[in-house]
Each structure stands twice: as C-alpha cells, then as structure tokens.
Scaffold this motif. Structure first.
Motif, PDB file in Angstrom:
ATOM      1  N   LYS A 293      -1.931   4.094   6.919  1.00  0.00           N
ATOM      2  CA  LYS A 293      -3.041   3.879   5.976  1.00  0.00           C
ATOM      3  C   LYS A 293      -3.797   5.183   5.722  1.00  0.00           C
ATOM      4  CE  LYS A 293      -3.396  -0.852   7.658  1.00  0.00           C
ATOM      5  NZ  LYS A 293      -4.147  -1.794   8.534  1.00  0.00           N
ATOM      6  N   VAL A 294      -3.946   6.000   6.764  1.00  0.00           N
ATOM      7  CA  VAL A 294      -4.600   7.303   6.601  1.00  0.00           C
ATOM      8  C   VAL A 294      -3.785   8.188   5.659  1.00  0.00           C
ATOM      9  CG1 VAL A 294      -5.188   9.460   7.787  1.00  0.00           C
ATOM     10  CG2 VAL A 294      -5.824   7.261   8.809  1.00  0.00           C
ATOM     11  N   LEU A 295      -2.475   8.234   5.849  1.00  0.00           N
ATOM     12  CA  LEU A 295      -1.626   9.038   4.968  1.00  0.00           C
ATOM     13  C   LEU A 295      -1.715   8.544   3.527  1.00  0.00           C
ATOM     14  CD1 LEU A 295       1.486   9.425   7.286  1.00  0.00           C
ATOM     15  CD2 LEU A 295      -0.070  11.259   6.584  1.00  0.00           C
ATOM     16  N   ALA A 296      -1.747   7.229   3.353  1.00  0.00           N
ATOM     17  CA  ALA A 296      -1.907   6.671   2.005  1.00  0.00           C
ATOM     18  C   ALA A 296      -3.237   7.104   1.400  1.00  0.00           C
ATOM     19  CB  ALA A 296      -1.800   5.148   2.051  1.00  0.00           C
TER      20      ALA A 296
ATOM     21  N   LEU B  10       0.831  -1.201   0.000  1.00  0.00           N
ATOM     22  CA  LEU B  10       0.000   0.000   0.000  1.00  0.00           C
ATOM     23  C   LEU B  10       0.868   1.255   0.000  1.00  0.00           C
ATOM     24  CD1 LEU B  10      -2.673   1.558   0.302  1.00  0.00           C
ATOM     25  CD2 LEU B  10      -2.520   1.165   2.776  1.00  0.00           C
ATOM     26  N   MET B  11       1.894   1.284   0.847  1.00  0.00           N
ATOM     27  CA  MET B  11       2.775   2.446   0.901  1.00  0.00           C
ATOM     28  C   MET B  11       3.581   2.592  -0.385  1.00  0.00           C
ATOM     29  SD  MET B  11       1.786   3.690   3.647  1.00  0.00           S
ATOM     30  CE  MET B  11       2.867   5.126   3.634  1.00  0.00           C
ATOM     31  N   GLN B  12       3.898   1.471  -1.026  1.00  0.00           N
ATOM     32  CA  GLN B  12       4.578   1.541  -2.326  1.00  0.00           C
ATOM     33  C   GLN B  12       3.665   2.196  -3.356  1.00  0.00           C
ATOM     34  OE1 GLN B  12       7.800   0.768  -3.171  1.00  0.00           O
ATOM     35  NE2 GLN B  12       7.280   1.704  -5.134  1.00  0.00           N
ATOM     36  N   GLY B  13       2.369   1.867  -3.301  1.00  0.00           N
ATOM     37  CA  GLY B  13       1.423   2.514  -4.195  1.00  0.00           C
ATOM     38  C   GLY B  13       1.341   4.011  -3.937  1.00  0.00           C
ATOM     39  N   ALA B  14       1.267   4.389  -2.658  1.00  0.00           N
ATOM     40  CA  ALA B  14       1.228   5.809  -2.311  1.00  0.00           C
ATOM     41  C   ALA B  14       2.492   6.515  -2.783  1.00  0.00           C
ATOM     42  CB  ALA B  14       1.058   5.962  -0.801  1.00  0.00           C
ATOM     43  N   PHE B  15       3.643   5.832  -2.648  1.00  0.00           N
ATOM     44  CA  PHE B  15       4.906   6.421  -3.069  1.00  0.00           C
ATOM     45  C   PHE B  15       4.957   6.572  -4.591  1.00  0.00           C
ATOM     46  CE2 PHE B  15       9.499   5.976  -4.166  1.00  0.00           C
ATOM     47  CZ  PHE B  15       9.917   7.189  -3.627  1.00  0.00           C
ATOM     48  N   THR B  16       4.331   5.672  -5.303  1.00  0.00           N
ATOM     49  CA  THR B  16       4.274   5.787  -6.762  1.00  0.00           C
ATOM     50  C   THR B  16       3.625   7.110  -7.164  1.00  0.00           C
ATOM     51  OG1 THR B  16       4.137   3.380  -7.020  1.00  0.00           O
ATOM     52  CG2 THR B  16       3.357   4.720  -8.865  1.00  0.00           C
ATOM     53  N   ILE B  17       2.546   7.471  -6.468  1.00  0.00           N
ATOM     54  CA  ILE B  17       1.870   8.744  -6.741  1.00  0.00           C
ATOM     55  C   ILE B  17       2.723   9.911  -6.277  1.00  0.00           C
ATOM     56  CG2 ILE B  17      -0.212  10.118  -6.316  1.00  0.00           C
ATOM     57  CD1 ILE B  17      -1.646   7.438  -5.657  1.00  0.00           C
ATOM     58  N   ARG B  18       3.224   9.817  -5.061  1.00  0.00           N
ATOM     59  CA  ARG B  18       4.031  10.891  -4.485  1.00  0.00           C
ATOM     60  C   ARG B  18       5.258  11.192  -5.344  1.00  0.00           C
ATOM     61  NH1 ARG B  18       8.446  13.006  -2.156  1.00  0.00           N
ATOM     62  NH2 ARG B  18       8.685  13.078   0.116  1.00  0.00           N
ATOM     63  N   LYS B  19       5.948  10.127  -5.784  1.00  0.00           N
ATOM     64  CA  LYS B  19       7.156  10.316  -6.580  1.00  0.00           C
ATOM     65  C   LYS B  19       6.833  10.924  -7.946  1.00  0.00           C
ATOM     66  CE  LYS B  19      11.343   7.969  -8.163  1.00  0.00           C
ATOM     67  NZ  LYS B  19      12.054   6.682  -8.308  1.00  0.00           N
ATOM     68  N   HIS B  20       5.694  10.559  -8.509  1.00  0.00           N
ATOM     69  CA  HIS B  20       5.296  11.106  -9.803  1.00  0.00           C
ATOM     70  C   HIS B  20       5.185  12.625  -9.748  1.00  0.00           C
ATOM     71  CE1 HIS B  20       3.281  11.253 -13.723  1.00  0.00           C
ATOM     72  NE2 HIS B  20       2.447  12.131 -13.173  1.00  0.00           N
ATOM     73  N   TYR B  21       4.618  13.141  -8.663  1.00  0.00           N
ATOM     74  CA  TYR B  21       4.380  14.585  -8.570  1.00  0.00           C
ATOM     75  C   TYR B  21       5.481  15.350  -7.834  1.00  0.00           C
ATOM     76  CZ  TYR B  21      -0.281  13.610 -10.336  1.00  0.00           C
ATOM     77  OH  TYR B  21      -1.327  13.211 -11.132  1.00  0.00           O
TER      78      TYR B  21
END
Length: 330
Positions: free
Chosen positions: A255-258, A35-46
């Motif tokens: 999970k909330v941050l994600a 889940l955090m890897q998914g969130a990081f995928t978005i974060r890193k993109h922007y």
C-alpha cells in the motif's frame, strides 16, 4: 474507492487530496489487488514493463559521527559491522565491472559519514571517469551532506545522480536523528539539483511514524521534484536505536508503494532496503507500483541471491532497462 478511475485521473494530472491518500494506506486487504492494478496503470503509462536495476558499492563503512537511529554505522550503534575507511579507485572500478556484467544500469557509490572529504570526492571523481569510459553505467553518488564545489566536481567527472534521502517527515525527523536537521537534508538535494545532478531522495518506512507522516514524506519528495525515489522498509538491526521495531507487514508495504506511485506518478520509484524481509513472498507485486529495485547486498545487510531477482523479473514478464551506453557495449 475505484482505484483504476483514480489512477486515470492521476495520469490526467490530478493531485491526490489527503483523504484519498489516507484511503490508500487504510485500504482493506481485500482491496489490495485492485489497488495494485491502479498503481500498475500509472506505472505502465510512464514506464511500460521495464525495470531499472541498481547496485550499491559500500565505499566506506562505519566511523560515522551522526546519530541516526536506524543505522548500524551511526555513532550510537553497537551493531557488530565491518568498518573500513574510504576504498580505493581500483576497488570502485572492480564493483563497476561486476555491475556491468550483471546488467545493472545504475551503479551507486555510497559512503558513511556526515559528508565527504576532498580526498573522497577526488577518488570518486577519478573512478567515475573510467567507469563512464569502460562500462557506460549511470552513476549515483551518496556521500552525505554536500557542498557546492563538491557537487560541481562530481558533475564534471560524470556522476549522473546524487542520493540524499529525506527519510521521514519533517515533524518525525528529530525522533530519528538530532545530529543534523531535516533542512540540512533538503539543502543537500537542492545543491545537487543546482549543479545539474539528478536528485535522488527517498524514505524509510517503519520507524514508528504515523500514516500522516508517510503521506507527508511522499508529498515532500513530490515538492522536491526528486527524479528517483527509493522506498526503504526498516530492517531493524540489533544494536541500533530502533532495534526490535516491527511495525510492517507485506500488505501494508504494498500500500505504501502504491501511495508513492499515485503521488509521484512520473518518477522512478525504487524498492530499496528491507524489501526481502518486509515484502517477503509478495515482492513481485511491489513491481506493479515500483519500476526499479536494488540487486545484491545493501550497506551492512545482505540482499537475496541475485538469480532470485532475475528469475522474479523474468516470471513477471518484465524487461531490464540498461543505460544507453552500457547497452551498446554489451
């Protein structure tokens, strides 16, 4: 749920439905790293691997007529905090100097109370003019409910951003406070936006809200188009209405941050108050979803030692992002 696939869809413009949002908050702990890897995928993109640092200057402590249940400065709090009236321009400038030297990009001038007086706004305005000239910092003001003429004056003085948190969902708001309305808070953010101040608004998690409330506040901040979203985790201070409340654990906080990243993919997500006691040893993982943190102390509670934050960022391989003029002056 394939969190990486969902993240790619969010980058392509997908809006999470309620089932997908709830799945994030209810994810099994064994799914936490994907889940955090998914969130990081978005974060890193922007935002790449850059981190924005923020520092709070508590310009006025206590003496607040509002009855917010989480706050040690409220009229109903018996917490033994330091109380003082609005500080001087010189004291604000001293705080800005410290922020500049510590490579803090955003300097936050915060004051207790329902809203600022004319004198308060004048002091902030005069200080900000000098801060911009001497240090080039981005300045965020958080002074309570705002009027049009006050927003205009703050903008003209050089204030970049105005913070006024929604805190919780509209249906849970009256449990937290009754001395002002949810609509009052939304209106203040809209006034700031109208006068060209970048809107900063966030939430406090852990105030006996439901998971549906958490999803609602994340969506409300998306609808409000807040540029910066501080996510606070309740530090239940003795003497407040929420004294003794302990609903959070580090894994749920992640999970909330994600969730906030998946719902607000393009926005600055900031880990704010309560991160030290609620995220604990998992604080570094939070920055795989968030791209901003506070450094130093909060309003009436202490943060962790600043060198620990800088060490954490260095160990993660992340880069501190400075304000443009600040970088030229350093």
């Amino acid at each position: 749920m394939n969190w990486i696939t969902l993240a790619q869809e969010v980058i392509e413009g997908k809006i999470l439905n309620d089932e997908e949002a709830m799945a994030i908050l209810q994810a099994d702990d064994d799914e936490l790293l994907p889940l955090m890897q998914g969130a990081f995928t978005i974060r890193k993109h922007y935002y790449g691997k850059k981190v924005k640092l923020n520092m709070i200057m508590n310009a006025k402590s206590g003496y607040c007529p509002e009855n917010c249940g989480y706050c040690s400065q409220s009229s109903i709090s018996t917490a033994p905090i330091e109380k003082y009236p609005f500080i001087t321009k010189e004291e604000i400038l001293a705080g800005a100097k410290q922020a500049f030297e510590n490579k803090i990009g955003t300097f936050c001038i915060v004051a207790s109370g329902r809203g600022p007086t004319r004198k308060d706004v004048n002091v902030v305005s005069e200080a900000v003019k000098e801060i911009k000239d001497k240090y080039g910092l981005k300045v965020c003001a958080c002074l309570g409910l705002l009027k049009d003429e006050q927003a205009e004056q703050l903008k003209e003085s050089g204030v970049d951003r105005y913070n006024h948190n929604l805190n919780t969902s509209s249906r849970h708001h009256d449990y937290i406070t009754t001395s002002h309305t949810y609509e009052d808070r939304v209106n203040t953010v809209e006034i700031a936006k109208k006068h060209g101040l970048s809107p900063c608004s966030g939430a406090i998690i852990g105030m006996k809200e439901t998971k549906e409330d958490v999803i609602d506040i994340a969506r409300a901040l998306h609808a409000l188009d807040a540029d910066s979203i501080p996510v606070n985790f309740l530090n239940a201070i003795d003497g407040t209405k929420l004294e003794g409340t302990k609903e959070l654990n580090p894994r749920y906080c992640l999970k909330v941050l994600a969730l906030f990243r998946y719902i607000n993919p393009t926005k600055e997500i900031r880990i704010a108050g309560g991160r030290e006691i609620n995220l604990g040893s998992l604080q570094p993982l939070g920055l795989y979803a968030a791209n901003s943190i506070f450094v130093g102390d909060y309003l009436t509670t202490a943060g962790q030692e600043e060198n620990q934050d800088y060490t954490m960022l260095r160990d993660l391989g992340f880069e501190i992002e400075l304000a443009e003029k600040q970088a030229a002056l350093l």
